[in-house]
Scaffold this motif. Sequence first.
Motif, short mmCIF file in Angstrom:
data_model
loop_
_atom_site.label_atom_id
_atom_site.label_comp_id
_atom_site.label_asym_id
_atom_site.label_seq_id
_atom_site.Cartn_x
_atom_site.Cartn_y
_atom_site.Cartn_z
N ALA A 84 -40.56 83.70 44.63
CA ALA A 84 -40.98 82.86 43.51
C ALA A 84 -42.45 82.47 43.60
O ALA A 84 -43.18 82.51 42.60
N ARG A 85 -42.91 82.12 44.79
CA ARG A 85 -44.31 81.74 44.96
C ARG A 85 -45.23 82.90 44.62
O ARG A 85 -46.20 82.75 43.87
N GLU A 86 -44.91 84.07 45.17
CA GLU A 86 -45.75 85.24 44.90
C GLU A 86 -45.72 85.62 43.42
O GLU A 86 -46.73 86.05 42.88
N ALA A 87 -44.58 85.47 42.79
CA ALA A 87 -44.48 85.78 41.35
C ALA A 87 -45.42 84.88 40.55
O ALA A 87 -46.11 85.34 39.63
N LEU A 88 -45.45 83.59 40.89
CA LEU A 88 -46.36 82.68 40.19
C LEU A 88 -47.82 83.05 40.44
O LEU A 88 -48.64 83.06 39.51
N LEU A 89 -48.15 83.37 41.67
CA LEU A 89 -49.54 83.72 41.99
C LEU A 89 -49.93 85.07 41.40
O LEU A 89 -51.06 85.23 40.90
N ALA A 135 -40.01 80.22 33.77
CA ALA A 135 -39.06 80.98 34.59
C ALA A 135 -39.54 81.03 36.04
O ALA A 135 -38.74 80.86 36.97
N GLY A 136 -40.83 81.27 36.24
CA GLY A 136 -41.38 81.30 37.59
C GLY A 136 -41.24 79.97 38.29
O GLY A 136 -40.87 79.90 39.47
N LEU A 137 -41.53 78.90 37.55
CA LEU A 137 -41.39 77.57 38.14
C LEU A 137 -39.92 77.24 38.42
O LEU A 137 -39.61 76.62 39.44
N ALA A 138 -39.03 77.64 37.54
CA ALA A 138 -37.60 77.40 37.76
C ALA A 138 -37.14 78.08 39.04
O ALA A 138 -36.38 77.50 39.83
N ASN A 139 -37.62 79.30 39.27
CA ASN A 139 -37.28 80.01 40.51
C ASN A 139 -37.84 79.29 41.74
O ASN A 139 -37.18 79.18 42.76
N LEU A 140 -39.07 78.80 41.61
CA LEU A 140 -39.68 78.06 42.71
C LEU A 140 -38.93 76.76 42.96
O LEU A 140 -38.67 76.41 44.11
N PHE A 141 -38.57 76.06 41.91
CA PHE A 141 -37.81 74.82 42.06
C PHE A 141 -36.48 75.10 42.75
O PHE A 141 -36.07 74.35 43.65
N ALA A 142 -35.80 76.16 42.34
CA ALA A 142 -34.51 76.49 42.94
C ALA A 142 -34.67 76.83 44.42
O ALA A 142 -33.85 76.43 45.25
N ALA A 143 -35.73 77.56 44.75
CA ALA A 143 -35.95 77.97 46.14
C ALA A 143 -36.33 76.81 47.04
O ALA A 143 -36.09 76.86 48.25
#
Length: 192
Positions: A84-89, A135-143
């Motif tokens: 998730a972090r890499e996806a956001l970056l 979506a990226g933030l939701a994945n980061l929040f979940a992780a």
Amino acid sequence: MRRSNKDRTDSMRLALMAAARGLFVEKGYADTATPEIASAAGVTRGALYHHFEDKKALFAAVVADEARQVGVEIEAKAAGSSNAREALLDGARGYFDAMAVPGRTRLLLLEGPAILGLHSLQGIDAEHAEGSLKAGLANLFAATGKDPVLLGAFAQLLSAAFDRAALAIEAGGRRDQYEAAIAALVDGISLR
């Protein structure tokens, strides 16, 4: 082979949008007249008004297409990310790549809000890049176990940071520094 009416219509609409984009970037919205756009597209003013209600509707179509292209670039960069972090970056890098297209910052971040209004521009953004960011933030929040109730607020704040960074980079700021700052923001979000 004869082209269909739809093909001719689509072709003329694209020609008008391309001509308008060039003039809006070169001269600005206020200093661009519809006769200039029609002439640059090689059509009559009547044809322009057949496809677009007015200059503002044509500008909105140009801005929406620019936003669509930004969204495509973000998605493409983030697609192969490992977490998730890499996806956001990676998505941030895609955003900065997309905003480096000449004239795009002016259209989306300066004239777009001034001409179309913030509410309309937010609607255009919601159709394109905002979904990827959420979506990226939701994945980061979940992780990281973050409370999803804050997702909308974080998305708005991070989106504003991206836009301010794009403006600063356009004005000569160092992109690597803004990418590092965005990474620090993302890392700050993921802290418990």
